[in-house]
Design a protein around this motif. Structure first.
Motif, short mmCIF file in Angstrom:
data_model
loop_
_atom_site.label_atom_id
_atom_site.label_comp_id
_atom_site.label_asym_id
_atom_site.label_seq_id
_atom_site.Cartn_x
_atom_site.Cartn_y
_atom_site.Cartn_z
N ILE A 46 0.83 -1.20 0.00
CA ILE A 46 0.00 0.00 0.00
C ILE A 46 0.86 1.26 0.00
O ILE A 46 0.46 2.29 -0.53
CB ILE A 46 -1.00 -0.01 1.17
N HIS A 54 -6.01 0.04 -3.11
CA HIS A 54 -7.36 0.56 -2.86
C HIS A 54 -8.33 0.04 -3.92
O HIS A 54 -9.47 -0.36 -3.58
CB HIS A 54 -7.34 2.09 -2.86
N ASP A 58 -11.69 -2.20 -3.35
CA ASP A 58 -12.95 -1.68 -3.89
C ASP A 58 -13.67 -2.75 -4.69
O ASP A 58 -14.89 -2.93 -4.58
CB ASP A 58 -12.69 -0.46 -4.79
N ALA A 116 -13.49 0.99 6.99
CA ALA A 116 -12.29 1.75 6.64
C ALA A 116 -11.53 2.08 7.92
O ALA A 116 -12.12 2.31 8.97
CB ALA A 116 -12.66 3.03 5.90
N PRO A 133 -7.45 6.43 -2.58
CA PRO A 133 -6.34 6.88 -1.74
C PRO A 133 -6.50 8.38 -1.43
O PRO A 133 -6.93 9.16 -2.29
CB PRO A 133 -5.10 6.63 -2.61
N ARG A 146 -7.80 3.93 4.74
CA ARG A 146 -7.36 2.77 3.96
C ARG A 146 -8.31 1.62 4.24
O ARG A 146 -9.10 1.67 5.20
CB ARG A 146 -5.93 2.36 4.31
N PRO A 147 -8.28 0.57 3.43
CA PRO A 147 -9.10 -0.60 3.74
C PRO A 147 -8.79 -1.14 5.13
O PRO A 147 -7.62 -1.19 5.55
CB PRO A 147 -8.71 -1.60 2.65
#
Length: 233
Positions: A46, A54, A58, A116, A133, A146-147
């Motif tokens: 990341i 990301h 998604d 998140a 992002p 971020r996830p």
């Protein structure tokens, strides 16, 4: 089997959701949805390519709208609702299929797609949309969401509660796991140490099958409802 069993700990892995149409983390080609784990599930990934990471999550988040809980998720939810003793479902999965089936006594040790995490202040928030992002955190205003996924090298969630559940278990059941990802792969050894009965349900023997008293092979949608019927008598 239900005799002398009061407290149950259940560990679930990607195999329980595979029959709903979600790809397992460790496919036969070593890829997860076309990517090496190192590309999408490490802090280094990341940092190096946030757009890729990301976008990857998604896409996984959007995929949830196309799938539904299967008979194994439904059976565990029924057990959760009916079992009078202590019960904890610990899942390594980041999907929401256990919740949608109705499970409540549940921990996501590796995070959740529909959440998140702020990398700056540590707050987590429900999240169902795309997450580009640089999305700002509503709590600290830093562009750091971020996830909410536990990457390799990061500490899984709720380890104290999970350890307590393993140590208090009379029955430990592992469903659809590879037995290769720690610390989850070591839960069976702790369960054996404290005298719990140990049972593995899987399509194939896992890397940790040697530690289980019993391994039953077959689809989760068959094995899990059979187990739940036995437990509930």
């Amino acid at each position: 089997m239900a005799q002398d069993i009061q407290n149950i700990m259940i560990l679930t892995g990607a195999g329980i959701s595979a029959e709903s149409g979600l790809a397992t983390f460790r496919g036969p080609d070593g890829l997860w949805e076309g990517h090496r784990v190192e590309e999408v599930c490490t802090p280094e990934a990341i940092a190096r390519n946030p757009a890729l990471v990301h976008r990857f999550y998604d896409e996984r988040r959007a995929k949830l709208a196309e799938v539904a809980p299967n008979a194994a998720h439904d059976a565990l939810a029924a057990l959760d609702a009916a079992w009078d003793g202590d019960l904890l479902i610990v899942t390594q999965n980041v999907d929401d299929l256990h919740e949608r089936a109705g499970a409540r006594r549940l921990i996501h040790m590796h995070g959740q797609l529909q959440s998140a995490l702020c990398a700056a202040c540590g707050v987590t928030v429900p999240w169902t949309a795309s997450l580009p992002p640089g999305t700002p955190c509503a709590t600290c205003a830093r562009p750091a969401l971020r996830p909410d996924i536990v990457f390799f090298g990061e500490m899984p969630y709720a380890m104290d509660a999970i350890d307590e559940a393993v140590r208090n278990a009379d029955l430990f059941v592992s469903i659809g796991t590879s037995g290769a990802v720690y610390p989850a792969a070591g839960f069976v050894q702790t369960a054996r140490h404290v005298g719990a009965r140990t049972l593995e349900l899987n399509l194939d023997p896992s890397a940790g099958s040697i530690w289980f008293e019993e391994t039953r092979l077959g689809p989760a949608t068959q094995l899990v409802p059979d187990l739940v019927r036995t437990l509930l008598g």
